[in-house]
Design a protein around this motif. Structure first.
Motif, PDB file in Angstrom:
ATOM      1  N   LEU A 184      23.577 -26.817 113.167  1.00  0.00           N
ATOM      2  CA  LEU A 184      22.249 -26.755 112.510  1.00  0.00           C
ATOM      3  C   LEU A 184      21.570 -25.292 112.755  1.00  0.00           C
ATOM      4  N   GLY A 185      21.747 -24.229 113.633  1.00  0.00           N
ATOM      5  CA  GLY A 185      21.298 -23.102 113.150  1.00  0.00           C
ATOM      6  C   GLY A 185      21.665 -22.222 112.615  1.00  0.00           C
ATOM      7  N   TYR A 186      22.976 -22.487 112.372  1.00  0.00           N
ATOM      8  CA  TYR A 186      24.153 -21.921 110.187  1.00  0.00           C
ATOM      9  C   TYR A 186      22.784 -22.200 109.411  1.00  0.00           C
ATOM     10  N   MET A 187      22.942 -23.776 109.141  1.00  0.00           N
ATOM     11  CA  MET A 187      22.108 -24.624 108.595  1.00  0.00           C
ATOM     12  C   MET A 187      21.548 -23.293 107.848  1.00  0.00           C
ATOM     13  N   ALA A 188      20.728 -23.343 108.981  1.00  0.00           N
ATOM     14  CA  ALA A 188      18.575 -23.425 109.398  1.00  0.00           C
ATOM     15  C   ALA A 188      18.809 -21.561 108.211  1.00  0.00           C
ATOM     16  N   LYS A 189      19.835 -21.179 108.800  1.00  0.00           N
ATOM     17  CA  LYS A 189      20.118 -19.876 107.837  1.00  0.00           C
ATOM     18  C   LYS A 189      19.586 -19.438 106.472  1.00  0.00           C
ATOM     19  N   THR A 190      20.022 -20.379 105.927  1.00  0.00           N
ATOM     20  CA  THR A 190      19.781 -20.896 104.236  1.00  0.00           C
ATOM     21  C   THR A 190      19.608 -22.850 103.924  1.00  0.00           C
ATOM     22  N   PRO A 191      18.085 -22.539 104.055  1.00  0.00           N
ATOM     23  CA  PRO A 191      17.479 -23.611 103.579  1.00  0.00           C
ATOM     24  C   PRO A 191      18.108 -23.744 102.730  1.00  0.00           C
ATOM     25  N   GLY A 192      17.607 -25.245 102.445  1.00  0.00           N
ATOM     26  CA  GLY A 192      17.980 -26.127 101.171  1.00  0.00           C
ATOM     27  C   GLY A 192      19.573 -25.860 100.433  1.00  0.00           C
ATOM     28  N   LYS A 193      20.276 -25.301 101.103  1.00  0.00           N
ATOM     29  CA  LYS A 193      21.615 -25.394 100.890  1.00  0.00           C
ATOM     30  C   LYS A 193      22.417 -26.771 101.074  1.00  0.00           C
ATOM     31  N   THR A 194      23.549 -26.642 100.594  1.00  0.00           N
ATOM     32  CA  THR A 194      24.261 -28.259 100.660  1.00  0.00           C
ATOM     33  C   THR A 194      25.642 -27.011 101.818  1.00  0.00           C
ATOM     34  N   THR A 204      29.306 -28.589 103.193  1.00  0.00           N
ATOM     35  CA  THR A 204      30.376 -29.197 103.646  1.00  0.00           C
ATOM     36  C   THR A 204      31.044 -29.478 104.981  1.00  0.00           C
ATOM     37  N   ALA A 205      31.175 -30.278 105.324  1.00  0.00           N
ATOM     38  CA  ALA A 205      31.715 -30.437 107.216  1.00  0.00           C
ATOM     39  C   ALA A 205      32.741 -29.887 106.907  1.00  0.00           C
ATOM     40  N   GLY A 206      33.978 -29.246 106.056  1.00  0.00           N
ATOM     41  CA  GLY A 206      34.534 -28.350 105.901  1.00  0.00           C
ATOM     42  C   GLY A 206      34.377 -26.852 106.456  1.00  0.00           C
ATOM     43  N   GLU A 207      33.041 -26.164 105.666  1.00  0.00           N
ATOM     44  CA  GLU A 207      32.112 -25.069 105.395  1.00  0.00           C
ATOM     45  C   GLU A 207      31.824 -25.524 106.564  1.00  0.00           C
ATOM     46  N   LEU A 208      31.464 -26.591 107.476  1.00  0.00           N
ATOM     47  CA  LEU A 208      30.129 -25.989 108.444  1.00  0.00           C
ATOM     48  C   LEU A 208      32.031 -26.311 109.983  1.00  0.00           C
ATOM     49  N   ALA A 209      32.486 -27.024 109.443  1.00  0.00           N
ATOM     50  CA  ALA A 209      33.700 -26.676 110.653  1.00  0.00           C
ATOM     51  C   ALA A 209      34.268 -25.650 110.730  1.00  0.00           C
ATOM     52  N   ASP A 210      34.560 -24.644 109.336  1.00  0.00           N
ATOM     53  CA  ASP A 210      35.012 -23.731 109.933  1.00  0.00           C
ATOM     54  C   ASP A 210      33.849 -22.513 110.151  1.00  0.00           C
ATOM     55  N   TYR A 245      25.707 -31.969 103.534  1.00  0.00           N
ATOM     56  CA  TYR A 245      24.635 -32.483 104.432  1.00  0.00           C
ATOM     57  C   TYR A 245      23.685 -31.121 103.662  1.00  0.00           C
ATOM     58  N   GLN A 246      22.436 -31.714 103.726  1.00  0.00           N
ATOM     59  CA  GLN A 246      21.137 -30.509 104.258  1.00  0.00           C
ATOM     60  C   GLN A 246      20.130 -30.590 105.190  1.00  0.00           C
ATOM     61  N   LEU A 247      19.727 -29.733 106.010  1.00  0.00           N
ATOM     62  CA  LEU A 247      18.574 -29.749 107.011  1.00  0.00           C
ATOM     63  C   LEU A 247      17.134 -30.847 105.715  1.00  0.00           C
ATOM     64  N   ALA A 248      17.149 -32.067 106.910  1.00  0.00           N
ATOM     65  CA  ALA A 248      16.191 -33.328 106.188  1.00  0.00           C
ATOM     66  C   ALA A 248      14.466 -32.597 106.633  1.00  0.00           C
ATOM     67  N   LEU A 249      14.157 -31.463 107.212  1.00  0.00           N
ATOM     68  CA  LEU A 249      13.168 -30.910 107.932  1.00  0.00           C
ATOM     69  C   LEU A 249      13.272 -29.064 107.482  1.00  0.00           C
ATOM     70  N   PRO A 250      12.542 -28.719 107.168  1.00  0.00           N
ATOM     71  CA  PRO A 250      12.715 -26.789 107.896  1.00  0.00           C
ATOM     72  C   PRO A 250      12.456 -26.431 109.238  1.00  0.00           C
ATOM     73  N   ALA A 251      13.429 -25.802 109.276  1.00  0.00           N
ATOM     74  CA  ALA A 251      14.536 -25.874 110.787  1.00  0.00           C
ATOM     75  C   ALA A 251      13.018 -25.401 111.681  1.00  0.00           C
ATOM     76  N   GLU A 252      11.264 -25.416 110.709  1.00  0.00           N
ATOM     77  CA  GLU A 252      10.250 -25.177 111.752  1.00  0.00           C
ATOM     78  C   GLU A 252       9.276 -26.476 112.288  1.00  0.00           C
ATOM     79  N   GLU A 253       9.984 -27.297 111.791  1.00  0.00           N
ATOM     80  CA  GLU A 253      10.079 -28.006 111.933  1.00  0.00           C
ATOM     81  C   GLU A 253      10.831 -29.346 112.586  1.00  0.00           C
ATOM     82  N   THR A 254      12.165 -29.310 112.947  1.00  0.00           N
ATOM     83  CA  THR A 254      13.297 -30.203 113.606  1.00  0.00           C
ATOM     84  C   THR A 254      13.101 -29.249 115.191  1.00  0.00           C
ATOM     85  N   THR A 255      12.662 -30.066 115.709  1.00  0.00           N
ATOM     86  CA  THR A 255      12.604 -29.662 116.896  1.00  0.00           C
ATOM     87  C   THR A 255      13.762 -30.310 118.265  1.00  0.00           C
TER      88      THR A 255
END
Length: 157
Positions: free
Chosen positions: A15-25, A27-33, A65-75
């Motif tokens: 999720l920390g990796y995803m939070a660096k580019t909000p709104g981006k979708t 893939t599981a493979g990309e996140l695994a790498d 996959y995308q963050l459902a909420l902004p990183a600032e709102e995800t506890t």
């Protein structure tokens, strides 16, 4: 010792990796790498986070996959609950707990206060906080203990 599972640790890294580019979708493979975690493990984590509505999943060739909420709102508490379930130090810290000693326990209320303090601390830290590297621990991290109320012990007979 209090510990979160390795899956929860992986979830926060992903999720920390995803939070660096909000709104981006992603893939599981990309996140695994990016996380250096085995693809089946990442898929398991992503599914749990999507079920808990921490992530949104989209099917199809442009899915992912995308963050459902902004990183600032995800506890951090929401992330932990998604993978670990309810947060409590002891079984009696859970609302639905039925302990054999509850009728004679004199410290249950104290555990309840501690559980709420930990919950408040985890609710105070967001994914955005976790995604930003810290060079050193902050001097004054304040847990909002004033908002924690002591509730009278319920008789569980």
């Amino acid at each position: 010792m209090l510990r979160i599972s390795k899956l929860t640790d992986y979830a926060i890294i992903i999720l920390g990796y995803m939070a660096k580019t909000p709104g981006k979708t992603y893939t599981a493979g990309e996140l695994a790498d990016s996380a250096g975690v085995a693809a089946p493990t990442v898929s398991k984590v992503l599914k749990a986070l999507a079920r808990a509505e921490v992530l949104r999943s989209t099917r199809g060739s442009r899915g992912g996959y995308q963050l459902a909420l902004p990183a600032e709102e995800t506890t951090v508490a929401a992330i932990i609950r998604a993978l670990e379930g309810p947060i409590a130090l002891t079984e009696c810290g859970l609302e639905s707990a039925q302990c054999e000693q509850s009728a004679s326990c004199h410290i249950r209320g104290n555990w309840s206060v501690l559980n709420r303090a930990i919950q408040a601390a985890l609710d105070a830290v967001t994914l955005a906080d976790m995604a930003n590297p810290m060079t050193r621990a902050p001097d004054g991290f304040n847990i909002p203990l004033g908002s924690i109320t002591i509730q009278p012990r319920r008789n569980m007979e």
